[in-house]
Motif scaffolding. Structure first.
Motif, PDB file in Angstrom:
ATOM      1  N   PHE A  11      41.643  41.062  35.246  1.00  0.00           N
ATOM      2  CA  PHE A  11      43.010  41.459  35.584  1.00  0.00           C
ATOM      3  C   PHE A  11      43.311  42.679  34.722  1.00  0.00           C
ATOM      4  CE2 PHE A  11      43.326  38.615  32.059  1.00  0.00           C
ATOM      5  CZ  PHE A  11      44.463  38.921  31.331  1.00  0.00           C
ATOM      6  N   GLY A  12      43.648  43.783  35.393  1.00  0.00           N
ATOM      7  CA  GLY A  12      43.770  45.061  34.690  1.00  0.00           C
ATOM      8  C   GLY A  12      42.413  45.464  34.154  1.00  0.00           C
ATOM      9  N   LEU A  13      42.349  45.749  32.858  1.00  0.00           N
ATOM     10  CA  LEU A  13      41.092  46.157  32.229  1.00  0.00           C
ATOM     11  C   LEU A  13      40.423  45.005  31.485  1.00  0.00           C
ATOM     12  CD1 LEU A  13      42.186  49.659  30.844  1.00  0.00           C
ATOM     13  CD2 LEU A  13      40.921  49.153  32.944  1.00  0.00           C
ATOM     14  N   VAL A  14      40.987  43.815  31.612  1.00  0.00           N
ATOM     15  CA  VAL A  14      40.422  42.642  30.931  1.00  0.00           C
ATOM     16  C   VAL A  14      39.386  41.982  31.830  1.00  0.00           C
ATOM     17  CG1 VAL A  14      40.912  40.408  29.884  1.00  0.00           C
ATOM     18  CG2 VAL A  14      42.587  42.261  29.702  1.00  0.00           C
ATOM     19  N   GLU A  92      38.357  40.438  41.109  1.00  0.00           N
ATOM     20  CA  GLU A  92      39.544  41.072  40.538  1.00  0.00           C
ATOM     21  C   GLU A  92      40.793  40.351  41.013  1.00  0.00           C
ATOM     22  OE1 GLU A  92      41.854  45.395  40.436  1.00  0.00           O
ATOM     23  OE2 GLU A  92      40.067  45.115  41.676  1.00  0.00           O
ATOM     24  N   ILE A  93      41.669  40.009  40.060  1.00  0.00           N
ATOM     25  CA  ILE A  93      42.951  39.426  40.431  1.00  0.00           C
ATOM     26  C   ILE A  93      43.817  40.539  40.995  1.00  0.00           C
ATOM     27  CG2 ILE A  93      45.043  38.296  39.568  1.00  0.00           C
ATOM     28  CD1 ILE A  93      43.337  36.815  37.546  1.00  0.00           C
ATOM     29  N   LEU A  94      44.227  40.385  42.249  1.00  0.00           N
ATOM     30  CA  LEU A  94      44.941  41.444  42.967  1.00  0.00           C
ATOM     31  C   LEU A  94      46.441  41.414  42.709  1.00  0.00           C
ATOM     32  CD1 LEU A  94      43.090  40.905  46.372  1.00  0.00           C
ATOM     33  CD2 LEU A  94      42.523  42.575  44.599  1.00  0.00           C
ATOM     34  N   ASP A  95      47.008  40.206  42.658  1.00  0.00           N
ATOM     35  CA  ASP A  95      48.452  40.044  42.470  1.00  0.00           C
ATOM     36  C   ASP A  95      48.733  38.795  41.663  1.00  0.00           C
ATOM     37  OD1 ASP A  95      49.495  42.236  44.295  1.00  0.00           O
ATOM     38  OD2 ASP A  95      48.392  41.045  45.771  1.00  0.00           O
ATOM     39  N   PHE A  96      49.944  38.743  41.117  1.00  0.00           N
ATOM     40  CA  PHE A  96      50.431  37.532  40.466  1.00  0.00           C
ATOM     41  C   PHE A  96      51.676  37.062  41.217  1.00  0.00           C
ATOM     42  CE2 PHE A  96      47.934  39.487  37.105  1.00  0.00           C
ATOM     43  CZ  PHE A  96      47.240  38.396  36.597  1.00  0.00           C
ATOM     44  N   GLY A 134      54.468  31.509  34.036  1.00  0.00           N
ATOM     45  CA  GLY A 134      54.624  30.582  35.145  1.00  0.00           C
ATOM     46  C   GLY A 134      54.085  31.136  36.452  1.00  0.00           C
ATOM     47  N   LYS A 135      53.154  32.078  36.356  1.00  0.00           N
ATOM     48  CA  LYS A 135      52.583  32.720  37.540  1.00  0.00           C
ATOM     49  C   LYS A 135      51.152  32.253  37.783  1.00  0.00           C
ATOM     50  CE  LYS A 135      56.138  35.533  38.183  1.00  0.00           C
ATOM     51  NZ  LYS A 135      56.070  36.953  37.843  1.00  0.00           N
ATOM     52  N   ILE A 136      50.654  32.559  38.985  1.00  0.00           N
ATOM     53  CA  ILE A 136      49.250  32.322  39.319  1.00  0.00           C
ATOM     54  C   ILE A 136      48.661  33.631  39.845  1.00  0.00           C
ATOM     55  CG2 ILE A 136      49.655  29.897  39.874  1.00  0.00           C
ATOM     56  CD1 ILE A 136      49.449  30.706  42.861  1.00  0.00           C
ATOM     57  N   GLY A 137      47.343  33.788  39.734  1.00  0.00           N
ATOM     58  CA  GLY A 137      46.697  35.007  40.206  1.00  0.00           C
ATOM     59  C   GLY A 137      46.123  34.846  41.600  1.00  0.00           C
ATOM     60  N   GLU A 147      33.358  35.270  52.141  1.00  0.00           N
ATOM     61  CA  GLU A 147      34.430  35.811  51.318  1.00  0.00           C
ATOM     62  C   GLU A 147      35.650  34.919  51.460  1.00  0.00           C
ATOM     63  OE1 GLU A 147      35.977  40.154  50.283  1.00  0.00           O
ATOM     64  OE2 GLU A 147      36.530  39.569  52.323  1.00  0.00           O
ATOM     65  N   GLN A 148      36.245  34.580  50.332  1.00  0.00           N
ATOM     66  CA  GLN A 148      37.385  33.681  50.362  1.00  0.00           C
ATOM     67  C   GLN A 148      38.515  34.198  49.483  1.00  0.00           C
ATOM     68  OE1 GLN A 148      35.440  29.791  49.415  1.00  0.00           O
ATOM     69  NE2 GLN A 148      35.914  29.319  51.522  1.00  0.00           N
ATOM     70  N   LEU A 149      39.705  33.926  49.937  1.00  0.00           N
ATOM     71  CA  LEU A 149      40.888  34.195  49.141  1.00  0.00           C
ATOM     72  C   LEU A 149      41.026  33.040  48.154  1.00  0.00           C
ATOM     73  CD1 LEU A 149      42.961  36.509  49.274  1.00  0.00           C
ATOM     74  CD2 LEU A 149      44.423  35.007  50.657  1.00  0.00           C
ATOM     75  N   ALA A 150      41.505  33.316  46.948  1.00  0.00           N
ATOM     76  CA  ALA A 150      41.586  32.250  45.943  1.00  0.00           C
ATOM     77  C   ALA A 150      42.779  32.482  45.028  1.00  0.00           C
ATOM     78  CB  ALA A 150      40.299  32.201  45.129  1.00  0.00           C
ATOM     79  N   ILE A 151      43.207  31.398  44.409  1.00  0.00           N
ATOM     80  CA  ILE A 151      44.235  31.516  43.375  1.00  0.00           C
ATOM     81  C   ILE A 151      43.630  31.071  42.048  1.00  0.00           C
ATOM     82  CG2 ILE A 151      46.078  31.030  45.042  1.00  0.00           C
ATOM     83  CD1 ILE A 151      46.416  28.310  43.477  1.00  0.00           C
ATOM     84  N   VAL A 152      44.134  31.621  40.958  1.00  0.00           N
ATOM     85  CA  VAL A 152      43.715  31.232  39.615  1.00  0.00           C
ATOM     86  C   VAL A 152      44.951  30.729  38.891  1.00  0.00           C
ATOM     87  CG1 VAL A 152      42.717  32.013  37.435  1.00  0.00           C
ATOM     88  CG2 VAL A 152      41.883  32.961  39.595  1.00  0.00           C
ATOM     89  N   ARG A 153      44.885  29.510  38.388  1.00  0.00           N
ATOM     90  CA  ARG A 153      46.034  28.940  37.690  1.00  0.00           C
ATOM     91  C   ARG A 153      45.554  28.043  36.559  1.00  0.00           C
ATOM     92  NH1 ARG A 153      47.605  23.644  39.223  1.00  0.00           N
ATOM     93  NH2 ARG A 153      46.287  22.730  40.854  1.00  0.00           N
TER      94      ARG A 153
END
Length: 280
Positions: A11-14, A92-96, A134-137, A147-153
């Motif tokens: 996420f970003g440069l991390v 890459e996390i695209l959005d939160f 309190g967000k998810i990626g 290819e799959q869409l995914a969330i990270v929490r």
């Protein structure tokens, strides 16, 4: 836990080197199918209906059926290159976003994420940031050639990745048959239903719910086994013994005697055909 996928998530440069592990397991009781007569397991073979023969895995190729009985064959090498090209990319996390913004109909499978070598600090940073906001990626990942869409929490102090369906994979509710638009209901009916819901309202406790059917099925299996109501698969018949062999030899002698009784004309024909075979 078995590692299902290795890579990096950012996420970003991390960048965080991670491993994925299946978060759930299927505990269905698997039942085999037996032939009722001899209690042997049923075999399932891959067979070509045109060639009328069994086909090995090495003889099978993958193809896309773009119209009835018309296929585009895809080479294994092409598929492997495409898969490797996508898997080499970091996730890459695209959005939160907020978790409550995603309807449960989108959710598919869950994977625990653990940090790979050198990723502990970045892992802890993402976990802390998600907890505090309190967000998810939202991210994309290739798992098993898809290819799959995914969330990270965060789940109980562990990062979890949950694959979710793409919007075009969720069917339109307008296609569901016999759904009423509006239903005329009395105030008493509605208030009674709401009262019932209030009475049954509780905090969610997953330990409270059990698979009663699976438990009963396992108890039935144990009871039958303890009562020795068991079936042992019969072995294939052994090769014929000496007495059977002698019987076969005697029958062969009998058939040979019968063949000698054929007419002279047929004998001549048989000799001619034998000579032709020898000369060829």
């Amino acid at each position: 836990m078995h590692t299902m996928w290795k890579g990096t998530i950012s996420f970003g440069l991390v960048n965080i080197p991670i491993k994925l592990h299946a978060a759930t397991e299927n505990k269905d009781v698997k039942l085999r199918q037996l032939h009722e007569e001899c209690k042997s397991p049923i075999e399932y073979k891959k067979r070509c209906p045109v060639c009328d023969k069994e086909v090995s895995n090495e003889e099978i190729v993958k193809a896309y059926e773009y119209t009835k009985n018309k296929f585009v064959v895809l080479d294994a090498e092409d598929l492997e290159n495409l898969k490797k090209e996508q898997e080499d990319k970091s996730v890459e996390i695209l959005d939160f976003v907020k978790l409550e913004e995603i309807d449960p109909v989108y959710f598919d499978k869950s994977y625990f994420m653990s940090p790979n070598d050198g990723g502990s600090k970045a892992y802890g940073l993402l976990r802390k940031a998600l907890n505090d906001t309190g967000k998810i990626g939202i991210a994309k990942i290739i798992i098993r050639s898809k290819e799959q869409l995914a969330i990270v929490r965060v789940f109980q102090n562990t990062l979890i990745m949950e694959t979710i369906h793409f919007p075009d994979e969720v069917r339109d509710t307008a296609d569901v048959p016999n759904v009423p638009e509006e239903t005329e209901l009395s105030k008493k009916e509605v208030s009674t239903a709401i009262t019932l819901i209030d009475q049954l309202t509780a905090e969610f406790d997953p330990e409270k719910y059990t698979d009663d059917y699976r438990t009963a099925l396992l108890e039935l299996i144990d009871a039958k086994r303890n009562n020795e109501e068991i079936t042992t698969t019969k072995q294939k018949a052994a090769p014929e013994n000496v007495s059977n062999l002698m019987e076969a030899l005697e029958k062969s002698l009998e058939s040979t005697k019968e063949s000698k009784k054929i007419s002279p004309k047929k004998k001549t024909t048989a000799k001619k055909s034998t000579r032709k075979k020898k000369s060829s």
